[in-house]
Design an enzyme around this catalytic site. Structure first.
Site, short mmCIF file in Angstrom:
data_model
loop_
_atom_site.label_atom_id
_atom_site.label_comp_id
_atom_site.label_asym_id
_atom_site.label_seq_id
_atom_site.Cartn_x
_atom_site.Cartn_y
_atom_site.Cartn_z
N LYS A 84 -44.96 -17.52 -1.75
CA LYS A 84 -43.70 -18.25 -1.56
C LYS A 84 -42.80 -17.62 -0.47
O LYS A 84 -43.10 -17.79 0.70
CB LYS A 84 -43.02 -18.45 -2.90
CG LYS A 84 -43.93 -19.34 -3.81
CD LYS A 84 -43.28 -19.88 -5.07
CE LYS A 84 -44.19 -20.93 -5.70
NZ LYS A 84 -44.89 -20.51 -6.91
N ASP A 137 -47.08 -10.59 -11.60
CA ASP A 137 -47.11 -11.74 -10.70
C ASP A 137 -45.69 -12.01 -10.22
O ASP A 137 -44.84 -12.47 -10.99
CB ASP A 137 -47.70 -12.96 -11.42
CG ASP A 137 -47.86 -14.16 -10.50
OD1 ASP A 137 -47.37 -14.11 -9.36
OD2 ASP A 137 -48.47 -15.16 -10.94
N TYR A 159 -47.42 -19.20 -15.42
CA TYR A 159 -48.32 -19.87 -14.47
C TYR A 159 -48.73 -18.88 -13.39
O TYR A 159 -47.88 -18.17 -12.84
CB TYR A 159 -47.61 -21.07 -13.82
CG TYR A 159 -48.46 -21.80 -12.81
CD1 TYR A 159 -49.59 -22.51 -13.20
CD2 TYR A 159 -48.14 -21.80 -11.44
CE1 TYR A 159 -50.38 -23.19 -12.28
CE2 TYR A 159 -48.91 -22.48 -10.51
CZ TYR A 159 -50.04 -23.18 -10.93
OH TYR A 159 -50.80 -23.84 -10.02
C1 LIG Z 1 -46.38 -20.68 -7.36
C2 LIG Z 1 -46.97 -19.62 -8.22
C3 LIG Z 1 -48.33 -19.26 -8.13
C4 LIG Z 1 -49.33 -20.02 -7.31
O1 LIG Z 1 -49.04 -19.99 -5.95
P1 LIG Z 1 -49.66 -21.14 -5.00
O2 LIG Z 1 -49.27 -20.68 -3.63
O3 LIG Z 1 -49.02 -22.41 -5.42
O4 LIG Z 1 -51.13 -21.13 -5.20
C5 LIG Z 1 -48.77 -18.17 -8.85
N1 LIG Z 1 -47.92 -17.48 -9.64
C6 LIG Z 1 -46.63 -17.81 -9.77
C7 LIG Z 1 -45.74 -17.00 -10.65
C8 LIG Z 1 -46.11 -18.92 -9.09
O5 LIG Z 1 -44.83 -19.27 -9.26
#
Ligand SMILES: *Cc1c(COP(=O)(O)O)cnc(C)c1O
Length: 438
Positions: A275, A247, A152
């Site tokens: 995060k 990511d 994701y």
């Molecule tokens: C949470 C997440 C996102 C998206 O971040 P948001 O702040 O919710 O837009 C993208 N990549 C990874 C791996 C994530 O866990």
């Protein structure tokens, strides 16, 4: 904060009433889908306050929190240093639309901990990955991107793609509202499948701008990269002149002070963060080598901007959080996570529930499935009804697990012996409920 034993959750009437009110004015009653409890059923708890490892809901029930806002609250809730930093920043004005010193200091802290040389601050992980992909395309002059199913990267159109049939076909929209054109340049492969990566590069390597991958996938449950998967991805990208985007929005500053990079040492050409680096406020970033980052406006031609990017409150919360995230804090979280993982797995084993514990540093998840899970197809073999029963029995005993079998469990430095004791009391009941679920 009370430390006496919770008697169990007595009522969710106020949450129910709030959920009804919310449903009238907010689609599905929530502002992010997983919060609605769709995967586990029941009424989502409306949280009124939080402190340390505990959440308190609108009905006054207290829970040990094993979500930690999906990662950011690594120091625990309402940590005094973070609260003070935000209060001090707020009193000086909440946004100026000009550069500030806090942005520079936060960027320096990120650069010091990770392989990136420069970062651009944004407000969400979605924005970070979307912008990193635009930059990769602008830098290479190529249109296509490779992603892996089950990874994701936020909800931008080009990343909401599902695998088409056959490895070398274009991605298909994964949501109504995403056009075929938006995903046509997205190639979706199975995770941990290096042969598929090699094949797609052999066929279309001169068209591929980048590979984007979760440094260690944590959004289909925890599915670590096998052996040298990340290293091979990096070599294949280098061979074909494509960029590797790591990511680390979820793993960054969480699984170690340097994120997953601190564990496997494979540097992306570009990295994305979010995060933890916002400390619970909206802050995220993407970064990489100066040679690539200097193509961003205003230094270069690739456009990217944000009214609230580098917001003073968010940078203050992020900086206070990162400064508090010391080696000692990571050691504490590693220990607490190992304890909870073992408690959960032991409880399930005792009840004869087939499950598989998968670990990535201080993150872990439990698949209600027999064997090792190495990709999204494997993750989907699990028995989600057992997880729903497990989840609700834990919730009733004051332990708040992720409301989906496809999510990681998150600990914080505030999860002390009292909190772990409550978890230890709740898990045997949860395991029994899982065993009895049909
Ligand atoms: C949470 C997440 C996102 C998206 O971040 P948001 O702040 O919710 O837009 C993208 N990549 C990874 C791996 C994530 O866990």
């Amino acid at each position: 904060m009370t430390s006496e034993r919770l008697e169990g959750v007595t009522s969710d009437q106020i949450s129910q009433a709030l959920f009804e009110r919310a449903g009238a004015v907010i689609p599905g009653g929530v502002n992010s889908p997983v919060r609605a409890f769709g995967a586990v059923g029941g009424t989502p708890r409306f949280i009124a306050s939080a402190r340390g490892p505990y959440l308190t809901d609108a009905d006054g029930n207290e829970y040990v929190d094993l979500i930690c806002s999906w990662g950011p609250m690594i120091l625990g809730h309402a940590h005094p240093a973070v609260v003070e930093a935000v209060q001090r920043a707020a009193a000086l004005g909440t946004s100026y639309g000009t550069p500030t010193e806090g942005e520079v200091t936060l960027a320096e802290e990120i650069v010091a901990r990770t392989p990136v040389e420069q970062v651009r601050l944004v407000s969400s992980g979605t924005e970070a990955t979307m912008s990193a992909i635009r930059l990769a395309r602008g830098f290479t002059g190529r249109p296509k991107i490779v992603k892996f199913s089950g990874c994701y990267h936020g909800h931008s159109d080009g990343l909401l793609a599902a695998a088409g049939s056959g490895v070398a076909t274009f991605g298909l929209p994964d949501s109504p509202g995403v056009t075929g054109a938006a995903t046509a340049d997205t190639l979706v492969l199975g995770y941990n499948d290096l042969a598929a990566v090699e094949e797609v590069f052999a066929e279309q390597g001169d068209q591929i701008a980048c590979v984007i991958t979760e440094a260690c996938p944590a959004n289909m449950g925890i599915v670590p990269p096998l052996d040298d998967f990340n290293l091979r991805l990096k070599a294949i990208c280098a061979q074909y002149g494509a960029l590797l985007i790591m990511d680390e929005v979820l793993t960054g500053f969480r699984v170690s002070r340097s994120g997953w990079y601190g564990i496997d040492g494979v540097a992306g050409d570009l990295c994305t963060f979010g995060k933890v680096m916002g400390g619970g406020l909206p802050a995220a970033a993407f970064g990489g080598r100066a040679e690539i980052m200097s193509r961003l406006a205003p230094a270069g031609p690739v456009y990217q901007a944000g009214t609230l990017s580098g917001n003073p409150l968010a940078t203050a919360a992020g900086l206070a959080t990162l400064r508090g995230a010391t080696d000692e804090v990571y050691a504490r979280i590693d220990g607490a996570a190992a304890t909870v993982a073992e408690l959960a797995s032991d409880a399930l084993t005792k009840e004869g529930v087939e499950h598989r514990l998968q670990v990535a540093g201080n993150l872990f998840s439990i698949f209600f499935a027999p064997g090792k899970v190495r990709d999204f197809d494997g993750a989907q073999q699990q028995d989600t009804r057992r997880y729903a029963a497990f989840f609700h029995a834990a919730l009733d005993r004051g332990v708040y697990l992720p409301p989906s079998a496809y999510e990681a469990w998150f600990l914080s430095a505030a999860h002390d012996d009292a909190a772990l004791g409550r978890i230890a009391e709740a898990l045997p009941h949860a395991a029994r409920a899982a065993a009895e679920a049909e």
